[in-house]
Design a protein around this motif. Structure first.
Motif, PDB file in Angstrom:
ATOM      1  N   GLN B  85       4.285 -49.796  12.717  1.00 23.33           N
ATOM      2  CA  GLN B  85       2.962 -49.333  12.331  1.00 23.33           C
ATOM      3  C   GLN B  85       1.955 -49.421  13.479  1.00 23.33           C
ATOM      4  O   GLN B  85       0.773 -49.110  13.294  1.00 23.33           O
ATOM      5  N   THR B  86       2.422 -49.812  14.642  1.00 25.88           N
ATOM      6  CA  THR B  86       1.605 -49.703  15.841  1.00 25.88           C
ATOM      7  C   THR B  86       1.323 -48.229  16.079  1.00 25.88           C
ATOM      8  O   THR B  86       2.246 -47.422  16.194  1.00 25.88           O
ATOM      9  N   SER B  87       0.043 -47.880  16.116  1.00 19.72           N
ATOM     10  CA  SER B  87      -0.311 -46.469  16.183  1.00 19.72           C
ATOM     11  C   SER B  87      -1.819 -46.357  16.357  1.00 19.72           C
ATOM     12  O   SER B  87      -2.540 -47.352  16.401  1.00 19.72           O
ATOM     13  N   VAL B  88      -2.277 -45.109  16.460  1.00 24.31           N
ATOM     14  CA  VAL B  88      -3.706 -44.829  16.391  1.00 24.31           C
ATOM     15  C   VAL B  88      -3.964 -44.176  15.042  1.00 24.31           C
ATOM     16  O   VAL B  88      -3.292 -43.198  14.678  1.00 24.31           O
ATOM     17  N   TYR B  89      -4.913 -44.725  14.317  1.00 24.12           N
ATOM     18  CA  TYR B  89      -5.198 -44.257  12.962  1.00 24.12           C
ATOM     19  C   TYR B  89      -6.524 -43.494  12.946  1.00 24.12           C
ATOM     20  O   TYR B  89      -7.539 -43.968  13.435  1.00 24.12           O
ATOM     21  N   PHE B  90      -6.470 -42.310  12.363  1.00 24.11           N
ATOM     22  CA  PHE B  90      -7.657 -41.476  12.261  1.00 24.11           C
ATOM     23  C   PHE B  90      -8.006 -41.230  10.802  1.00 24.11           C
ATOM     24  O   PHE B  90      -7.133 -40.947   9.976  1.00 24.11           O
ATOM     25  N   CYS B  91      -9.271 -41.315  10.547  1.00 25.54           N
ATOM     26  CA  CYS B  91      -9.818 -40.915   9.264  1.00 25.54           C
ATOM     27  C   CYS B  91     -10.412 -39.518   9.420  1.00 25.54           C
ATOM     28  O   CYS B  91     -10.930 -39.164  10.495  1.00 25.54           O
ATOM     29  N   ALA B  92     -10.329 -38.725   8.366  1.00 25.89           N
ATOM     30  CA  ALA B  92     -10.936 -37.398   8.377  1.00 25.89           C
ATOM     31  C   ALA B  92     -11.600 -37.145   7.036  1.00 25.89           C
ATOM     32  O   ALA B  92     -11.251 -37.771   6.025  1.00 25.89           O
ATOM     33  N   ILE B  93     -12.551 -36.219   7.047  1.00 30.41           N
ATOM     34  CA  ILE B  93     -13.241 -35.857   5.812  1.00 30.41           C
ATOM     35  C   ILE B  93     -13.333 -34.346   5.715  1.00 30.41           C
ATOM     36  O   ILE B  93     -13.302 -33.637   6.726  1.00 30.41           O
ATOM     37  N   SER B  94     -13.427 -33.851   4.496  1.00 28.75           N
ATOM     38  CA  SER B  94     -13.717 -32.430   4.302  1.00 28.75           C
ATOM     39  C   SER B  94     -14.450 -32.252   2.990  1.00 28.75           C
ATOM     40  O   SER B  94     -14.337 -33.075   2.077  1.00 28.75           O
ATOM     41  N   ASP B  95     -15.188 -31.145   2.919  1.00 30.63           N
ATOM     42  CA  ASP B  95     -15.999 -30.898   1.739  1.00 30.63           C
ATOM     43  C   ASP B  95     -15.173 -30.268   0.626  1.00 30.63           C
ATOM     44  O   ASP B  95     -15.430 -30.473  -0.545  1.00 30.63           O
ATOM     45  N   GLN B  96     -14.175 -29.499   1.029  1.00 30.43           N
ATOM     46  CA  GLN B  96     -13.289 -28.854   0.059  1.00 30.43           C
ATOM     47  C   GLN B  96     -11.860 -29.041   0.538  1.00 30.43           C
ATOM     48  O   GLN B  96     -11.600 -29.378   1.682  1.00 30.43           O
ATOM     49  N   ASP B  97     -10.948 -28.787  -0.348  1.00 32.69           N
ATOM     50  CA  ASP B  97      -9.539 -29.035  -0.079  1.00 32.69           C
ATOM     51  C   ASP B  97      -9.056 -28.273   1.142  1.00 32.69           C
ATOM     52  O   ASP B  97      -8.367 -28.806   2.001  1.00 32.69           O
ATOM     53  N   ILE B  98      -9.407 -27.014   1.270  1.00 34.98           N
ATOM     54  CA  ILE B  98      -8.870 -26.203   2.349  1.00 34.98           C
ATOM     55  C   ILE B  98      -9.894 -26.021   3.475  1.00 34.98           C
ATOM     56  O   ILE B  98      -9.679 -25.299   4.407  1.00 34.98           O
ATOM     57  N   GLU B  99     -10.996 -26.690   3.378  1.00 38.83           N
ATOM     58  CA  GLU B  99     -12.026 -26.547   4.398  1.00 38.83           C
ATOM     59  C   GLU B  99     -11.683 -27.363   5.624  1.00 38.83           C
ATOM     60  O   GLU B  99     -10.753 -28.165   5.621  1.00 38.83           O
ATOM     61  N   THR B 100     -12.444 -27.142   6.662  1.00 39.49           N
ATOM     62  CA  THR B 100     -12.244 -27.843   7.917  1.00 39.49           C
ATOM     63  C   THR B 100     -12.315 -29.351   7.725  1.00 39.49           C
ATOM     64  O   THR B 100     -13.181 -29.850   7.008  1.00 39.49           O
ATOM     65  N   GLN B 101     -11.413 -30.065   8.381  1.00 38.02           N
ATOM     66  CA  GLN B 101     -11.447 -31.516   8.385  1.00 38.02           C
ATOM     67  C   GLN B 101     -12.125 -32.004   9.661  1.00 38.02           C
ATOM     68  O   GLN B 101     -11.856 -31.490  10.746  1.00 38.02           O
ATOM     69  N   TYR B 102     -12.981 -32.991   9.506  1.00 38.17           N
ATOM     70  CA  TYR B 102     -13.695 -33.591  10.626  1.00 38.17           C
ATOM     71  C   TYR B 102     -13.181 -35.015  10.796  1.00 38.17           C
ATOM     72  O   TYR B 102     -13.046 -35.746   9.820  1.00 38.17           O
ATOM     73  N   PHE B 103     -12.955 -35.378  12.049  1.00 41.08           N
ATOM     74  CA  PHE B 103     -12.252 -36.614  12.333  1.00 41.08           C
ATOM     75  C   PHE B 103     -13.163 -37.700  12.879  1.00 41.08           C
ATOM     76  O   PHE B 103     -14.113 -37.422  13.623  1.00 41.08           O
ATOM     77  N   GLY B 104     -12.822 -38.931  12.528  1.00 43.57           N
ATOM     78  CA  GLY B 104     -13.479 -40.088  13.093  1.00 43.57           C
ATOM     79  C   GLY B 104     -12.941 -40.399  14.477  1.00 43.57           C
ATOM     80  O   GLY B 104     -12.037 -39.734  14.971  1.00 43.57           O
ATOM     81  N   PRO B 105     -13.474 -41.464  15.117  1.00 45.21           N
ATOM     82  CA  PRO B 105     -13.097 -41.798  16.492  1.00 45.21           C
ATOM     83  C   PRO B 105     -11.752 -42.485  16.627  1.00 45.21           C
ATOM     84  O   PRO B 105     -11.231 -42.607  17.732  1.00 45.21           O
ATOM     85  N   GLY B 106     -11.182 -42.949  15.528  1.00 44.23           N
ATOM     86  CA  GLY B 106      -9.857 -43.571  15.587  1.00 44.23           C
ATOM     87  C   GLY B 106      -9.902 -45.085  15.687  1.00 44.23           C
ATOM     88  O   GLY B 106     -10.886 -45.674  16.145  1.00 44.23           O
TER      89      GLY B 106
END
Lengths: 116, 112
Positions: B85-106
């Protein structure tokens, strides 16, 4: 199987040269297509996206991409590369699944190096 | 930039210990996602959320759990961390299911 392929792991170009990064996908229907860029130690930034309409889309930082349905491709281009474009580029595709959730699938990425 | 923060940004832990990563958004977006990034694999979805208390598994969910008690927060827990599980983890958000995802800094996680 549904997949996204970026055939080039590393690409090196000279500053001022043109650039094309390849992306192919395997999916039976029309997908939603994205290109993201990741600078070292940073998150992913959206460059451009294609949902429908004109198959040539313009993005930020002078990038463009063309959707070619017949080739299942969405290649990223830039006419003149700047040193600041050195980064990793990810193609991503939303493909519908039988469970109803449309998941974003990423390619493995292409790392771009720019020589002065 | 979308208002997404991740904490911690870096963490070193030992095998077998629990770890919780936090993603916080100020955009009031409905959908939130956790990905892990590993060389040669791009980003792979771990879990996602489509609303408060509504979560589901992604393609690499084994060994991970999530919770979302508020719209703005999405927590990722490694119940018993392993070296894989050593890795870089990113969170993302989107307003709708198929809409663009925006990512956090990791978050860069190292499991020894």
């Amino acid at each position: 199987a549904q997949s996204v392929t970026q055939p080039d792991i590393h690409i090196t170009v000279s500053e001022g040269a043109s650039l094309e990064l390849r992306c192919n996908y395997s999916y039976g229907a029309t997908p939603y297509l994205f290109w993201y860029v990741q600078s070292p130690g940073q998150g992913l930034q959206l460059l451009l996206k294609y949902f429908s309409g004109d198959t040539l889309v313009q993005g930020i930082k002078g990038f463009e991409a063309e959707f070619k349905r017949s080739q299942s491709s969405f290649n990223l281009r830039k006419p003149s590369v700047h040193w600041s474009d050195a980064a990793e580029y990810f193609c991503a595709v939303v493909m519908g699944f039988s469970g109803g959730y449309n998941k974003l699938i990423f390619g493995a990425g292409t790392r771009l190096a720019v020589h002065p | 930039d979308a208002g997404i923060t991740q904490s911690p940004r870096h963490k070193v832990t030992e095998t077998g210990t629990p770890v919780t990563l936090r993603c916080h958004q100020t955009e009031n977006h409905r959908y939130m996602y956790w990905y892990r990034q590993d060389p040669g694999h791009g980003l792979r979805l771990i879990h996602y959320s489509y609303g408060v208390k509504d979560t589901d598994k992604g393609e690499v969910s084994d060994g991970y759990s999530v919770s979302r008690s508020k719209t703005e927060d999405f927590l990722l827990t490694l119940e018993s961390a392993t070296s894989s599980q050593t890795s870089v983890y990113f969170c993302a958000i989107s307003d709708q299911d198929i809409e663009t995802q925006y990512f956090g800094p990791g978050t860069r996680l190292l499991v020894l």
